[in-house]
Design a protein around this motif. Sequence first.
Motif, PDB file in Angstrom:
ATOM      1  N   THR A 137       0.870  -1.170   0.000  1.00  0.00           N
ATOM      2  CA  THR A 137       0.000   0.000   0.000  1.00  0.00           C
ATOM      3  C   THR A 137       0.907   1.220   0.000  1.00  0.00           C
ATOM      4  O   THR A 137       1.338   1.695   1.056  1.00  0.00           O
ATOM      5  N   PRO A 138       1.255   1.736  -1.185  1.00  0.00           N
ATOM      6  CA  PRO A 138       2.199   2.860  -1.263  1.00  0.00           C
ATOM      7  C   PRO A 138       1.687   4.084  -0.508  1.00  0.00           C
ATOM      8  O   PRO A 138       0.501   4.394  -0.513  1.00  0.00           O
ATOM      9  N   THR A 139       2.614   4.768   0.130  1.00  0.00           N
ATOM     10  CA  THR A 139       2.266   5.983   0.863  1.00  0.00           C
ATOM     11  C   THR A 139       2.170   7.166  -0.098  1.00  0.00           C
ATOM     12  O   THR A 139       2.605   7.100  -1.256  1.00  0.00           O
ATOM     13  N   PHE A 140       1.610   8.250   0.391  1.00  0.00           N
ATOM     14  CA  PHE A 140       1.582   9.511  -0.352  1.00  0.00           C
ATOM     15  C   PHE A 140       3.014  10.039  -0.382  1.00  0.00           C
ATOM     16  O   PHE A 140       3.594  10.356   0.652  1.00  0.00           O
ATOM     17  N   LEU A 141       3.583  10.131  -1.568  1.00  0.00           N
ATOM     18  CA  LEU A 141       4.963  10.600  -1.695  1.00  0.00           C
ATOM     19  C   LEU A 141       5.032  12.120  -1.692  1.00  0.00           C
ATOM     20  O   LEU A 141       4.417  12.778  -2.533  1.00  0.00           O
ATOM     21  N   GLY A 142       5.734  12.673  -0.729  1.00  0.00           N
ATOM     22  CA  GLY A 142       6.038  14.093  -0.729  1.00  0.00           C
ATOM     23  C   GLY A 142       4.938  15.053  -0.329  1.00  0.00           C
ATOM     24  O   GLY A 142       4.978  16.216  -0.749  1.00  0.00           O
ATOM     25  N   PRO A 143       3.955  14.663   0.507  1.00  0.00           N
ATOM     26  CA  PRO A 143       2.918  15.638   0.870  1.00  0.00           C
ATOM     27  C   PRO A 143       3.429  16.788   1.722  1.00  0.00           C
ATOM     28  O   PRO A 143       2.755  17.801   1.854  1.00  0.00           O
ATOM     29  N   GLU A 144       4.628  16.626   2.316  1.00  0.00           N
ATOM     30  CA  GLU A 144       5.215  17.691   3.136  1.00  0.00           C
ATOM     31  C   GLU A 144       6.345  18.408   2.395  1.00  0.00           C
ATOM     32  O   GLU A 144       7.127  19.148   3.007  1.00  0.00           O
ATOM     33  N   TRP A 145       6.418  18.212   1.089  1.00  0.00           N
ATOM     34  CA  TRP A 145       7.546  18.733   0.317  1.00  0.00           C
ATOM     35  C   TRP A 145       7.561  20.256   0.246  1.00  0.00           C
ATOM     36  O   TRP A 145       8.580  20.868  -0.088  1.00  0.00           O
ATOM     37  N   GLY A 146       6.458  20.886   0.558  1.00  0.00           N
ATOM     38  CA  GLY A 146       6.450  22.342   0.615  1.00  0.00           C
ATOM     39  C   GLY A 146       7.372  22.888   1.687  1.00  0.00           C
ATOM     40  O   GLY A 146       7.733  24.071   1.667  1.00  0.00           O
ATOM     41  N   ASN A 147       7.782  22.045   2.640  1.00  0.00           N
ATOM     42  CA  ASN A 147       8.674  22.471   3.710  1.00  0.00           C
ATOM     43  C   ASN A 147      10.141  22.500   3.292  1.00  0.00           C
ATOM     44  O   ASN A 147      10.993  22.961   4.053  1.00  0.00           O
ATOM     45  N   VAL A 148      10.443  21.986   2.110  1.00  0.00           N
ATOM     46  CA  VAL A 148      11.834  21.958   1.649  1.00  0.00           C
ATOM     47  C   VAL A 148      12.281  23.374   1.268  1.00  0.00           C
ATOM     48  O   VAL A 148      11.509  24.168   0.727  1.00  0.00           O
ATOM     49  N   LYS A 149      13.536  23.683   1.572  1.00  0.00           N
ATOM     50  CA  LYS A 149      14.073  25.002   1.244  1.00  0.00           C
ATOM     51  C   LYS A 149      14.135  25.182  -0.270  1.00  0.00           C
ATOM     52  O   LYS A 149      14.693  24.347  -0.977  1.00  0.00           O
ATOM     53  N   PRO A 150      13.592  26.277  -0.782  1.00  0.00           N
ATOM     54  CA  PRO A 150      13.559  26.478  -2.236  1.00  0.00           C
ATOM     55  C   PRO A 150      14.841  27.097  -2.776  1.00  0.00           C
ATOM     56  O   PRO A 150      15.712  27.535  -2.011  1.00  0.00           O
ATOM     57  N   PHE A 151      14.908  27.134  -4.074  1.00  0.00           N
ATOM     58  CA  PHE A 151      16.036  27.758  -4.776  1.00  0.00           C
ATOM     59  C   PHE A 151      15.771  29.246  -4.990  1.00  0.00           C
ATOM     60  O   PHE A 151      16.596  30.085  -4.655  1.00  0.00           O
ATOM     61  N   ASN A 152      14.582  29.571  -5.521  1.00  0.00           N
ATOM     62  CA  ASN A 152      14.316  30.970  -5.850  1.00  0.00           C
ATOM     63  C   ASN A 152      12.872  31.382  -5.568  1.00  0.00           C
ATOM     64  O   ASN A 152      12.451  32.447  -5.996  1.00  0.00           O
ATOM     65  N   LEU A 153      12.109  30.549  -4.872  1.00  0.00           N
ATOM     66  CA  LEU A 153      10.760  30.954  -4.499  1.00  0.00           C
ATOM     67  C   LEU A 153      10.838  32.018  -3.411  1.00  0.00           C
ATOM     68  O   LEU A 153      11.656  31.918  -2.497  1.00  0.00           O
ATOM     69  N   ASN A 154       9.972  33.006  -3.492  1.00  0.00           N
ATOM     70  CA  ASN A 154      10.010  34.127  -2.565  1.00  0.00           C
ATOM     71  C   ASN A 154       9.069  33.917  -1.385  1.00  0.00           C
ATOM     72  O   ASN A 154       8.054  33.220  -1.487  1.00  0.00           O
ATOM     73  N   GLU A 155       9.405  34.558  -0.278  1.00  0.00           N
ATOM     74  CA  GLU A 155       8.545  34.498   0.902  1.00  0.00           C
ATOM     75  C   GLU A 155       7.155  35.035   0.591  1.00  0.00           C
ATOM     76  O   GLU A 155       6.153  34.578   1.155  1.00  0.00           O
ATOM     77  N   SER A 156       7.085  36.019  -0.309  1.00  0.00           N
ATOM     78  CA  SER A 156       5.792  36.603  -0.653  1.00  0.00           C
ATOM     79  C   SER A 156       4.879  35.616  -1.371  1.00  0.00           C
ATOM     80  O   SER A 156       3.665  35.821  -1.450  1.00  0.00           O
ATOM     81  N   GLU A 157       5.461  34.542  -1.906  1.00  0.00           N
ATOM     82  CA  GLU A 157       4.672  33.526  -2.611  1.00  0.00           C
ATOM     83  C   GLU A 157       4.164  32.446  -1.666  1.00  0.00           C
ATOM     84  O   GLU A 157       3.400  31.576  -2.081  1.00  0.00           O
ATOM     85  N   LYS A 158       4.571  32.487  -0.411  1.00  0.00           N
ATOM     86  CA  LYS A 158       4.328  31.370   0.514  1.00  0.00           C
ATOM     87  C   LYS A 158       3.135  31.635   1.424  1.00  0.00           C
ATOM     88  O   LYS A 158       2.955  32.717   1.956  1.00  0.00           O
ATOM     89  N   THR A 159       2.331  30.601   1.594  1.00  0.00           N
ATOM     90  CA  THR A 159       1.250  30.600   2.571  1.00  0.00           C
ATOM     91  C   THR A 159       1.473  29.417   3.506  1.00  0.00           C
ATOM     92  O   THR A 159       1.794  28.317   3.036  1.00  0.00           O
TER      93      THR A 159
END
Length: 363
Positions: A137-159
Amino acid sequence: MIRTLIESRDKTISYAAYRLLKYRFRNSPNVDITMKQLDDLMKGLNYSISDTSTDYSTGNPIALGNYIAQSIIDYGHTDGSNELNNYSNQYYTPTNPALPLNNPDNNSDLVINPNRWQPLSFNTFIDQSGNLIEGSTPTFLGPEWGNVKPFNLNESEKTIYQRSGNNYLVYDDPGSPPLLDISSSTASSDAYKWGFSLVSIWSSHLDPHDNVMWDVSPKSIGNINFESLPNDIQNYNDFYQVEKGGDISVGHTINPYTQTPYKEQIVPRGDYTRVLAEFWADGPDSETPPGHWFTILNYVNDHELFIKKWHGTGDKLDNLEWDVKSYFTLAGTMHDCSIAAWGIKGWYDYIRPISVPFVLWQN
């Protein structure tokens, strides 16, 4: 002098790549084969694989390569990906019970939330890399991946959202997908049913024997005005052609290079749709979906008409400088795309098409 610099550069790059690949694939399937191939390549270059020094203060190119690899490895332990625990989910748990695929029609006792993700249980499961997993029963891969440090995404884009006291970081939040209301008819419920019906209808387009022929040349596919893109879920049914398939793109009248009209390429719709799906699916014998973009980059880089100028201006760059800069830029972009996409998927936790017929049958 120049030859010595080139040899040192080659050593640094080779050791950096070697150490990083050895680390990245240390737990991969067929690991013995992979490790031997990496070792043999280094030995073929007359490079010692036993030199593990990272002290490059004396100018040792091997140590510099090892240091670069170790720096990347160390960063991966602190970037929020939970790499040290094999990227496992730290707090996400599915709301719905798993749907047994061996007999999905005989599970009327399952209570399903129609708007949340559902795991699937397989007697035999073959993952994307072609590995056979029994009773999985495969798990949901990467549902918490939004917590990874980005390369060029801005804080203003984050909720930052919270569920059960845990944070889900979402960049470029598109808003909630359509949700099903089983007690009343709503615009959102209608969009829900329309979207999943579209999946079913378009799946039928994979049939190579339906006698529908398409022109798949640039004459008929592509070229959509920005103003014509849907800006709301309710507008999707005006953008996608439900019965015919495809969208409202108008194609291109003239080939910009030859300045002549494109020739039609008439093929069975089922052939085109299957090849298109397989092209982007990237099964066990390919470079995986993210790596697919690098094969496209390689194709562009190797084209005889391509001139390697950064941003299209200035002096022509040598192959190595161009590869380093273009690969770094694309890799950073793909990294941010994965964070944004999986951050959205993890937070909204949306149901998959395969579960929807069972949900609608229940209700």
